[in-house]
Design a protein around this motif. Structure first.
Motif, PDB file in Angstrom:
ATOM      1  N   ALA A 261      -4.660   0.037 -22.029  1.00  0.00           N
ATOM      2  CA  ALA A 261      -4.311  -0.994 -23.003  1.00  0.00           C
ATOM      3  C   ALA A 261      -3.702  -2.217 -22.346  1.00  0.00           C
ATOM      4  O   ALA A 261      -3.692  -3.287 -22.929  1.00  0.00           O
ATOM      5  N   SER A 262      -3.183  -2.069 -21.141  1.00  0.00           N
ATOM      6  CA  SER A 262      -2.562  -3.177 -20.430  1.00  0.00           C
ATOM      7  C   SER A 262      -2.773  -2.959 -18.938  1.00  0.00           C
ATOM      8  O   SER A 262      -2.620  -1.857 -18.428  1.00  0.00           O
ATOM      9  N   LEU A 263      -3.141  -4.015 -18.231  1.00  0.00           N
ATOM     10  CA  LEU A 263      -3.448  -3.877 -16.809  1.00  0.00           C
ATOM     11  C   LEU A 263      -2.242  -3.465 -15.990  1.00  0.00           C
ATOM     12  O   LEU A 263      -2.360  -2.741 -15.003  1.00  0.00           O
ATOM     13  N   TYR A 264      -1.047  -3.946 -16.397  1.00  0.00           N
ATOM     14  CA  TYR A 264       0.157  -3.662 -15.617  1.00  0.00           C
ATOM     15  C   TYR A 264       1.260  -2.985 -16.424  1.00  0.00           C
ATOM     16  O   TYR A 264       2.334  -2.742 -15.907  1.00  0.00           O
ATOM     17  N   GLY A 265       1.010  -2.683 -17.699  1.00  0.00           N
ATOM     18  CA  GLY A 265       2.050  -2.058 -18.521  1.00  0.00           C
ATOM     19  C   GLY A 265       3.246  -2.951 -18.745  1.00  0.00           C
ATOM     20  O   GLY A 265       4.397  -2.503 -18.747  1.00  0.00           O
ATOM     21  N   GLU A 266       2.991  -4.240 -18.958  1.00  0.00           N
ATOM     22  CA  GLU A 266       4.087  -5.207 -19.114  1.00  0.00           C
ATOM     23  C   GLU A 266       4.923  -4.930 -20.363  1.00  0.00           C
ATOM     24  O   GLU A 266       4.457  -4.337 -21.328  1.00  0.00           O
ATOM     25  N   SER A 267       6.145  -5.416 -20.326  1.00  0.00           N
ATOM     26  CA  SER A 267       6.996  -5.424 -21.514  1.00  0.00           C
ATOM     27  C   SER A 267       6.462  -6.459 -22.495  1.00  0.00           C
ATOM     28  O   SER A 267       5.766  -7.402 -22.112  1.00  0.00           O
ATOM     29  N   LYS A 268       6.817  -6.306 -23.760  1.00  0.00           N
ATOM     30  CA  LYS A 268       6.423  -7.283 -24.769  1.00  0.00           C
ATOM     31  C   LYS A 268       7.362  -8.479 -24.841  1.00  0.00           C
ATOM     32  O   LYS A 268       7.179  -9.380 -25.650  1.00  0.00           O
ATOM     33  N   VAL A 269       8.399  -8.493 -24.014  1.00  0.00           N
ATOM     34  CA  VAL A 269       9.371  -9.593 -24.053  1.00  0.00           C
ATOM     35  C   VAL A 269       9.491 -10.227 -22.671  1.00  0.00           C
ATOM     36  O   VAL A 269       8.997  -9.709 -21.672  1.00  0.00           O
TER      37      VAL A 269
ATOM     38  N   PRO B  14       0.599  -7.467 -24.351  1.00  0.00           N
ATOM     39  CA  PRO B  14       2.053  -7.626 -24.248  1.00  0.00           C
ATOM     40  C   PRO B  14       2.494  -9.046 -23.904  1.00  0.00           C
ATOM     41  O   PRO B  14       3.633  -9.428 -24.201  1.00  0.00           O
ATOM     42  N   CYS B  15       1.622  -9.823 -23.290  1.00  0.00           N
ATOM     43  CA  CYS B  15       1.976 -11.198 -22.922  1.00  0.00           C
ATOM     44  C   CYS B  15       2.256 -12.064 -24.141  1.00  0.00           C
ATOM     45  O   CYS B  15       2.881 -13.129 -24.016  1.00  0.00           O
TER      46      CYS B  15
END
Length: 321
Positions: A19-27, A183-184
């Motif tokens: 679902a996300s390339l790097y598992g970033e935070s949503k903030v 998430p970005c």
């Protein structure tokens, strides 16, 4: 439609489904607070920059265009704009010229995935055909009818509805940019807003690249009788773009034609596509790009003098006629 196939050097990565390339935070993705970093530079490292603000996954961008002479759906009103190459997409290659595709199958909206696995091989993860409302309905939910109208004018498919090409480009390519990861968009993300963002970004790059006009300035115009030489195309486009693009050809191989009989030149002879390469500072969305030369080989066309056909659009395939 039949998409031009490129050999992937990243087959192992192509199977990645997440679902996300790097598992970033949503903030904490306020990109104006981040340093301006050039993609494919030593500083564009996912371990040290915000991957939502610097393109770290597919940092070699290819803005791609088609030259077509028909659509196959003229009877349904799907025709080509006059005197312009049409939009193909904006691809995120890796910095070494290899690439991956269909990186997030949770955002797979392509009704006829091509290829049908994530790496194009039998051992790849199957890309399931999308069965839901077409991707154009996502734009309608944002009231972006003007965007849809533009896409139906310049983002033209062959042998299938226009919107299917846009869905293919988003699903296969947009999901492989770090900066278009969900998430970005932060904690107030609205479903499919990255789809609108991607389409606008693709169009931004396309509108800077008036291929038909640049060729016309060099007296290279569509003709059913005059033939051209690859080096003339390359010189005209390199002069205006500032770097050498990839020029793609389809049709018969030159040494299989009567004119090329006995030649060792096996390049194709019908001009059909151009890919403009660039690196980008920060996010592709911001449009701060730097032209770079196409990776090798930079053409699939025949190189012999007068070997190329740049055909006129079929009269019945032109919009408004």
């Amino acid at each position: 439609m039949a998409f031009l196939k490129r050999v992937s050097l990243a087959a192992a990565l192509a199977g990645t489904v997440q679902a996300s390339l790097y598992g970033e935070s949503k903030v904490n993705h306020t990109c104006v607070l981040e340093p301006s970093v050039l993609s494919c530079s030593s500083s564009a490292n996912a371990a040290s920059v915000d991957t939502c603000c610097t393109e770290t996954y597919g940092g070699l961008l290819l803005s791609t265009q088609f030259w077509s002479t028909w659509t196959g759906l003229e009877a349904e009103g799907q025709k080509l704009p006059a005197d312009t190459w049409t939009l193909h997409g904006l691809w995120p290659d890796f910095c070494n010229g290899s690439y991956t595709q269909y990186c997030d199958l949770s955002r797979q909206y392509d009704p006829t995935p091509s290829p049908n696995t994530t790496n194009g091989l039998p051992n790849g993860t199957v890309v399931p055909p999308y069965k839901g409302p077409n991707i154009g309905t996502f734009l309608e939910s944002f009231g972006r009818y003007d965007l849809l109208d533009w896409m139906n004018t310049y983002w033209i498919n062959q042998g299938a509805p226009n919107i299917d090409l846009a869905a293919h480009e988003f699903s296969k390519h947009a999901t492989c940019y770090s900066t278009f990861d969900v998430p970005c968009y932060g904690p107030k993300y609205v479903e499919h807003e990255e789809v609108v963002d991607f389409f606008e970004t693709v169009i931004k790059y396309y509108k800077r690249l008036p291929t038909w006009e640049w060729l016309h300035e060099a007296a290279i115009v569509p003709s059913n009788s005059t033939t051209y030489t690859l080096s003339d195309f390359q010189a005209a486009l390199t002069k205006r773009y500032g770097a050498t693009p990839y020029i793609g050809c389809s049709g018969p191989r030159y040494n299989a034609t009567e004119a090329g009989k006995g030649s060792t030149d096996n390049g194709r002879t019908v001009v059909s596509e151009v890919w403009y390469y660039s690196h980008v500072v920060g996010r592709p969305q911001d449009g701060n790009s730097i032209p770079v030369n196409a990776t090798s080989p930079n053409t699939s066309c025949a190189k012999a003098k007068g070997a190329l056909n740049y055909y006129e659009v079929t009269p019945g395939s032109i919009q408004g006629r």
